[in-house]
Design an enzyme around this catalytic site. Sequence first.
Site, PDB file in Angstrom:
ATOM      1  N   ASP A 185      92.068 -48.128  68.948  1.00  0.00           N
ATOM      2  CA  ASP A 185      93.331 -48.667  69.425  1.00  0.00           C
ATOM      3  C   ASP A 185      93.082 -50.154  69.742  1.00  0.00           C
ATOM      4  OD1 ASP A 185      95.974 -48.733  70.642  1.00  0.00           O
ATOM      5  OD2 ASP A 185      94.959 -48.665  72.562  1.00  0.00           O
ATOM      6  N   ASP A 235      95.630 -52.454  72.107  1.00  0.00           N
ATOM      7  CA  ASP A 235      96.178 -52.926  73.378  1.00  0.00           C
ATOM      8  C   ASP A 235      95.577 -52.165  74.562  1.00  0.00           C
ATOM      9  OD1 ASP A 235      98.159 -54.894  72.415  1.00  0.00           O
ATOM     10  OD2 ASP A 235      99.022 -53.150  71.426  1.00  0.00           O
TER      11      ASP A 235
END
Length: 229
Positions: free
Chosen positions: A12, A14
């Site tokens: 991922d 963020d």
Amino acid sequence: MAFRPVTHVLFDMDGLILNTEDLYTVAFQNIVSQFGKDYTFDLKLKLMGLQTQETTEMIISALDLPMTPEQFIEESKKQFDALFPDAKVMPGAKRLIEHFHNNNVPIGLATSSSKESYDLKVNKHHKELFSLFPYKTFGSSDPDVKNGKPHPDIFLVSANRFPDKPKPDQCLVFEDAVNGVLAAKAAGMQVVMVPDPRVPEHLRADATLVIDTLLDFKPELFGLPPFKS
């Protein structure tokens, strides 16, 4: 707990590689403050990992904002333009990504951000680091990703981008968000969670492994090349 060996890794972005979750909080609070509202962490918890449209609609609904989704997105873009270019790398992220790259471990980026948002966050300071990802999937602008996290779509699409098409159980996911952990689990993948310290214990339970920062990760636990001491 026994961990299964893996061959491929998905990240991922963020809140995991970049501190942009903090910047989203600032941006959304700046918008909702105009209406005397608070963007609380409890609300944020429900939204982390969702695609843009879903996030927008949930904020407007939860806080009863007198805005259309289009107006909220327009306001958000102004905030993001000011905040995202100076995003910082999270502890241990650069070290781990470079370690996998240098040891020929296939890595991919699986972010709910749009390509436009990614460019804002990366192009000013972090192009070199993100160039180490040969495969990138942008959930909010990729037509192959039909449903956002907690649905498994983004991780299944991302895994399919590797030329050798690994099976889900050959992939390890790194996530910070509860929705992301649920998405990885739904995809049949193991997932290492690096949560915000405020995430309650019971919402961490679906992760294969929970660590405080990426500096704490030991690749050999999952059959990956260890760091040289």
